[in-house]
Write an enzyme that holds these catalytic residues in place. Structure first.
Site, PDB file in Angstrom:
ATOM      1  N   HIS A  74       1.288  -0.898  -0.293  1.00 52.39           N
ATOM      2  CA  HIS A  74      -0.210  -0.390   0.031  1.00 52.39           C
ATOM      3  C   HIS A  74       0.895   1.195  -0.031  1.00 52.39           C
ATOM      4  O   HIS A  74       0.414   1.934  -0.318  1.00 52.39           O
ATOM      5  CB  HIS A  74      -1.130   0.335   1.460  1.00 52.39           C
ATOM      6  CG  HIS A  74      -1.601   1.048   1.633  1.00 52.39           C
ATOM      7  ND1 HIS A  74      -2.731   1.991   0.274  1.00 52.39           N
ATOM      8  CD2 HIS A  74      -1.472   2.358   2.634  1.00 52.39           C
ATOM      9  CE1 HIS A  74      -3.100   3.030   0.641  1.00 52.39           C
ATOM     10  NE2 HIS A  74      -2.581   3.282   2.368  1.00 52.39           N
ATOM     11  N   HIS A  82       1.167   5.415  -2.358  1.00 52.54           N
ATOM     12  CA  HIS A  82       1.361   6.729  -2.302  1.00 52.54           C
ATOM     13  C   HIS A  82       2.815   7.422  -2.439  1.00 52.54           C
ATOM     14  O   HIS A  82       3.348   7.860  -2.985  1.00 52.54           O
ATOM     15  CB  HIS A  82       2.377   6.893  -0.568  1.00 52.54           C
ATOM     16  CG  HIS A  82       0.248   6.322   0.521  1.00 52.54           C
ATOM     17  ND1 HIS A  82      -0.456   7.819   0.761  1.00 52.54           N
ATOM     18  CD2 HIS A  82       0.031   5.370   0.921  1.00 52.54           C
ATOM     19  CE1 HIS A  82      -1.557   7.963   1.511  1.00 52.54           C
ATOM     20  NE2 HIS A  82      -1.433   6.500   2.028  1.00 52.54           N
ATOM     21  N   GLU A 133      -5.402   9.989  -0.151  1.00 57.32           N
ATOM     22  CA  GLU A 133      -6.054   8.904   0.109  1.00 57.32           C
ATOM     23  C   GLU A 133      -7.071   8.567  -1.247  1.00 57.32           C
ATOM     24  O   GLU A 133      -7.231   7.251  -1.847  1.00 57.32           O
ATOM     25  CB  GLU A 133      -6.674   7.688   1.217  1.00 57.32           C
ATOM     26  CG  GLU A 133      -5.974   7.943   2.623  1.00 57.32           C
ATOM     27  CD  GLU A 133      -4.326   6.636   2.056  1.00 57.32           C
ATOM     28  OE1 GLU A 133      -4.719   5.926   1.394  1.00 57.32           O
ATOM     29  OE2 GLU A 133      -3.631   7.302   2.934  1.00 57.32           O
ATOM     30  N   SER A 144      -3.813   1.490  -4.880  1.00 51.28           N
ATOM     31  CA  SER A 144      -3.633  -0.036  -4.666  1.00 51.28           C
ATOM     32  C   SER A 144      -4.080  -0.639  -4.262  1.00 51.28           C
ATOM     33  O   SER A 144      -4.103  -2.140  -3.846  1.00 51.28           O
ATOM     34  CB  SER A 144      -2.306   0.399  -2.981  1.00 51.28           C
ATOM     35  OG  SER A 144      -3.342   0.331  -1.802  1.00 51.28           O
TER      36      SER A 144
END
Length: 498
Positions: A315, A320, A360, A379
């Site tokens: 993730h 990110h 996010e 992700s």
């Protein structure tokens, strides 16, 4: 994040049937913040103070601030000018000024003036005397520093903000895919122990990933590649080849935080810092003010490569990290972090919600399409299809527990609305926000941060890695946010029981 949604999520059992398709990155994105209402099994968490933490220089000693209130008798044009001239003639720099009306005895305002210097300095004493002698000035009063919630003033202070709500392996409970795998749990403990001992200035720990861990990474990496080509934003697609070239991104290799951090620092000044588990929203956002992103290093259990109940290295590095190399994305991420410094609990929650709907789960408009730029989308192949496909498949909708919805409601990005938008944490998002571009998102988030009631306006000095403030403030004693959130959690569950 938003207390209502998060607290609901943390008491829900693991749904094995829905785990097969990574039903919601919401779950692990939410847990990154470990917000105010946390699960009951975290009650054993205690504050950890490390004797090895090196104290940082006190910025107030290096660049002190003082605070005067100057009351004038009349409210008339030009009344402030001679006061400002006095400061200029005394070679004293004003950092903040505002006017207030408070007395019925006089119609003149009171000027609250913050400046560089100390009240006890000779030049400041002379300035106060000279200002008091000006015609029309009623009084000059030195004021004590205002107390504000503790916040990191130097990047070394982040060593004090690593208390977690889980301690790394503690979040592996009976709901976790690795709960019964003792070897996996020992491995997790080994990896998080290096993160716990990390201090600013240390070399980032390098992990020698096993063949099994690398195969898990490969399964996720290859599954996401087709989705990225179809649904990832242009900025992400432009950056991923750079990550492969300079950071070791490859299906058969898990990149090291040290290599990625070095690359990001050259691109936008962002760096990575290892973390052992779940941080509070305040501590996590505060780090962004220093262009520091907390990243885990452990990987999900190999029993199901397409599911994880908490943030893991897949993730972090596939969701990110690539966009932290984009200047606009890095800028508004830091802007959110700066706004969180000494902010109220309510404003921290609002900032966390804005973070949720952008960093996010944010979308960008590209022509007639919407593309993913949020890490929770990038992700997860299921989340990407749901958020970006014109007609998400029934299989996608079923695995996201949104069978009755045809597609999400995509609204233009409005941080004021995003800050108060409710969201579920066990299903795909029914509502998402879409910006016209990363520059558009940066601009709107900057305006939102300026709209908050802030105790001061901070500025980050990248040379000294200090936070400079505009007002004379003193930090309240640091209280572990873990303890604060545990207290809130008890209040929440007691209220639920009633």
């Amino acid at each position: 994040h938003a207390h209502r949604a998060v607290s609901t999520h943390l008491v829900l059992p693991f749904d094995m049937a829905s785990s097969l398709r990574l039903p919601s990155l919401l779950r692990r994105a939410t847990k990154r913040f470990a917000p105010s209402s946390v699960r009951p099994q975290a009650a054993w968490c205690q504050q950890r103070w490390m004797s090895s933490v090196k104290p940082s220089l006190d910025q107030r000693e290096l660049d002190p601030r003082a605070f005067l209130v100057v009351e004038v008798k009349r409210d008339e044009p030009g009344v402030l000018a001679p006061i400002l001239t006095m400061f200029s003639d005394s070679d004293i720099n004003i950092t903040h000024i505002e006017s207030r009306f408070k007395s019925f005895a006089r119609d003149g305002p009171a000027f609250h003036i913050d400046f560089q210097g100390r009240i006890e300095e000779g030049r400041v004493q002379k300035l106060m005397k000279d200002v008091k002698g000006l015609p029309g000035v009623h009084s000059v009063m030195p004021m004590p520093d205002r107390e504000v919630p503790w916040f990191p003033m130097n990047i070394r202070d982040l060593d004090l903000t690593t208390d977690t709500l889980d301690g790394g392996t503690a979040l592996i409970n009976e709901d976790h895919p690795g709960f019964s795998d003792l070897a996996y749990r020992r491995r997790r403990d080994e990896i998080v122990s290096a993160a716990k001992s990390f201090r600013h200035g240390d070399r980032l720990p390098r992990v020698k990933y096993t063949e099994t861990e690398t195969k898990t990474w490969q399964a996720v990496y290859e599954r996401l590649q087709d989705c990225h080509r179809q649904w990832a934003c242009t900025e992400y697609l432009e950056m991923l080849p750079q990550m492969e070239k300079f950071c070791g991104y490859a299906p058969n290799n898990i990149p090291q935080l040290e290599d990625i951090s070095d690359f990001l620092q050259q691109r936008t000044g962002f760096t990575l810092r290892p973390i052992s588990g779940l941080l509070s929203a305040r501590d996590f956002l505060n780090a962004l003010a220093f262009r520091v992103f907390y990243s885990t290093q452990y990987i999900r259990h190999d029993g199901n490569p397409f599911y994880t109940p908490e943030p893991d290295v897949c993730h972090e590095l596939l969701g990110h990290v690539p966009l932290f190399a984009n200047p606009a994305f890095a800028e508004f991420s830091q802007e959110i972090g700066l706004a969180s410094l000494a902010a109220s609990d309510d404003d921290v929650a609002r900032l966390a919600s804005v973070y949720w709907f952008t960093v996010e789960f944010g979308l960008l408009r590209e022509g007639n399409d919407v593309k993913a730029f949020g890490a929770g989308l990038l992700s997860s192949f299921g989340e990407m299809e749901w958020s970006c496909a014109k007609n998400p498949s029934q299989e996608c909708r079923d695995m996201g527990s949104v069978s009755k919805l045809i597609r999400p409601e995509v609204r233009p990005l409005d941080p004021l609305q995003a800050a108060k938008q409710d969201y579920p944490i066990t299903t795909y998002q029914p509502v998402l926000f879409c910006a016209d571009s990363l520059i558009d998102a940066q601009h709107k988030i900057s305006l939102f941060c300026d709209s908050l009631t802030r105790p001061f306006f901070p500025q980050y000095d990248p040379l000294t890695q200090n936070i400079c403030v505009t007002k004379a403030v003193r930090r309240a004693p640091r209280v572990s946010t873990v303890d604060l959130q545990m207290e809130k959690q008890r209040d929440y569950f007691e209220a639920k029981a009633e």
